[in-house]
Design an enzyme around this catalytic site. Structure first.
Site, short mmCIF file in Angstrom:
data_model
loop_
_atom_site.label_atom_id
_atom_site.label_comp_id
_atom_site.label_asym_id
_atom_site.label_seq_id
_atom_site.Cartn_x
_atom_site.Cartn_y
_atom_site.Cartn_z
N ARG A 93 -26.69 -1.75 -41.96
CA ARG A 93 -25.43 -1.46 -41.25
C ARG A 93 -25.12 0.04 -41.36
O ARG A 93 -24.67 0.67 -40.42
CB ARG A 93 -24.27 -2.27 -41.86
CG ARG A 93 -24.35 -3.79 -41.64
CD ARG A 93 -24.15 -4.16 -40.18
NE ARG A 93 -22.89 -3.67 -39.65
CZ ARG A 93 -21.71 -4.31 -39.74
NH1 ARG A 93 -21.65 -5.48 -40.33
NH2 ARG A 93 -20.62 -3.78 -39.22
N HIS B 197 -20.20 -8.87 -31.58
CA HIS B 197 -20.27 -8.04 -32.80
C HIS B 197 -21.47 -7.09 -32.64
O HIS B 197 -22.48 -7.21 -33.36
CB HIS B 197 -20.40 -8.93 -34.03
CG HIS B 197 -20.16 -8.24 -35.34
ND1 HIS B 197 -19.72 -6.92 -35.43
CD2 HIS B 197 -20.30 -8.67 -36.63
CE1 HIS B 197 -19.60 -6.59 -36.71
NE2 HIS B 197 -19.94 -7.63 -37.45
N GLN C 11 -23.29 -5.03 -35.55
CA GLN C 11 -24.09 -5.89 -36.42
C GLN C 11 -25.51 -6.04 -35.86
O GLN C 11 -26.50 -5.98 -36.59
CB GLN C 11 -23.42 -7.27 -36.54
CG GLN C 11 -24.20 -8.26 -37.38
CD GLN C 11 -24.24 -7.89 -38.85
OE1 GLN C 11 -23.21 -7.69 -39.46
NE2 GLN C 11 -25.43 -7.79 -39.43
N1 CP Z 1 -21.09 -8.67 -41.20
C1 CP Z 1 -19.87 -8.08 -41.23
O1 CP Z 1 -19.39 -7.54 -40.21
O2 CP Z 1 -19.29 -8.06 -42.44
P1 CP Z 1 -17.74 -7.73 -42.73
O3 CP Z 1 -16.94 -8.80 -42.07
O4 CP Z 1 -17.62 -7.73 -44.22
O5 CP Z 1 -17.44 -6.38 -42.13
N1 NVA Z 2 -18.61 -14.96 -36.66
C1 NVA Z 2 -18.10 -14.25 -37.83
C2 NVA Z 2 -18.83 -12.98 -38.06
C3 NVA Z 2 -18.43 -12.24 -39.32
C4 NVA Z 2 -19.13 -10.93 -39.50
C5 NVA Z 2 -16.61 -14.01 -37.65
O1 NVA Z 2 -16.20 -13.60 -36.55
O2 NVA Z 2 -15.87 -14.22 -38.60
#
Ligand code: CP
Ligand code: NVA
Length: 313
Positions: free
Chosen positions: A300, A139, A142
């Site tokens: 973000r 991710h 993030q």
């Molecule tokens: N932290 C994050 O990516 O949040 P969302 O899943 O709401 O986009």
């Molecule tokens: N590890 C989590 C992150 C969410 C932003 C997922 O993949 O659901």
């Protein structure tokens, strides 16, 4: 007159699938731009006038969906949201064809997917930049906001201690890659059997990252400047038969005010959100004076404005 930053020519037109797609100098430039965006750089100016970002979501989102769309609007462009129910990645039509269509209409594609390989396929066939909005592996957008937030308290991240506590998931893997770029001393504490991706870990060590893997959350938390956690059950894992066992396996890994007492007195608590209260974290930790989770969510927007500006300008 709003502050203006020169776009980095090396980033123009590039994909952003992982934090290690950035060189250390590019990482620094994106974060410096993120801080500048938060100070109001480009306010009232329209560097991405007429540009469109396609946003593909195979999974739900609040922060990623909203902040990418607002970021494009604030930079003078706009975003088109495509849910998987509409476009059927790999079911209604092949991922390749979706990339070959979108590249004819838009300047960039941001995608949140199950399989990281779906992003790689989009990037292979799209001549326009593809941005990872979360995959099962990583991710990275993030982490840009996370490090912007960390630098707001610890401007020089070299040598500070970051403790990630919980599941060795996409967030843990992304933290490992960012340890290479940020120079932090990263400790990842997971239950046995929930360790992060071994290949990503070994590559980061080869690149000189300072990372310790442990199964002891309290030892990891002690004295850390940053304590980070994420859900124990990631999106897409909800229906797994192992869910109950998984939550039981994480006993002792919950972030509570007592755990926050163990970190550096000036330390901060971060969570990418959404939180599953009563599992990896309690509400009192999110609302604690050491918590910066809502600054992190705000960032973000600034971090993604910086990224979009450098990739699309
Ligand atoms: N932290 C994050 O990516 O949040 P969302 O899943 O709401 O986009
Ligand atoms: N590890 C989590 C992150 C969410 C932003 C997922 O993949 O659901």
């Amino acid at each position: 007159m709003a502050e203006v930053i020169e776009p980095l020519t090396s980033l123009k037109g590039r994909d952003f699938l992982s934090n290690l797609d950035l060189s250390p100098a590019e990482y620094r430039a994106v974060l410096d731009t993120a801080h500048a965006m938060k100070r109001g750089a480009y306010r009232g100016l329209r560097p991405l006038e007429g540009q469109t970002l396609a946003m593909i979501f195979e999974k739900p989102s609040l922060r990623t969906r909203t902040t990418f769309e607002v970021a494009m609007n604030q930079l003078g462009g706009h975003a088109v949201n495509l849910t998987n129910a509409e476009i059927g990645l790999g079911t209604r039509e092949p991922v390749r064809d979706i990339a070959l269509n979108l590249e004819r209409w838009v300047e960039g594609i941001m995608a949140r997917v199950y399989l990281h390989s779906t992003l790689e396929e989009l990037a292979r066939y799209s001549s326009k930049p593809v941005i990872n909005g979360l995959s099962d592996l990583l991710h990275p957008v993030q982490l840009l906001a996370d490090y912007q937030t960390i630098e707001e308290t610890f401007p020089d991240t070299k040598g500070i201690r970051v403790a990630y506590i919980g599941d060795g998931n996409n967030m843990a893997n992304a933290h490992i890659q960012c340890a290479v770029l940020s120079g932090v001393k990263l400790t990842i504490a997971t239950p046995r059997g929930y360790e992060p991706n071994a290949i990503i870990y070994m590559e980061a060590l080869k690149l000189g990252a300072d990372i310790t893997l442990t199964h002891d959350p309290l030892e990891a938390a002690k004295g850390a400047q940053v304590l980070y956690t994420d859900v124990w059950v990631s999106m897409g894992q909800e229906a797994e038969a192992s869910q109950r066992r998984k939550i039981k396996d994480f006993t002792g890994f919950q972030v509570t005010p007592a755990m926050l007492d163990l970190i550096d007195p000036d330390g901060i608590f971060l969570h990418c959100l959404p939180a599953h209260y009563g599992e990896e974290v309690v509400e009192e930790a999110t609302l604690h004076k050491k918590s910066r989770v809502f600054d992190q969510a705000e960032n973000r927007l600034h971090a993604q404005k910086a990224l979009l500006y450098h990739l699309l300008s």
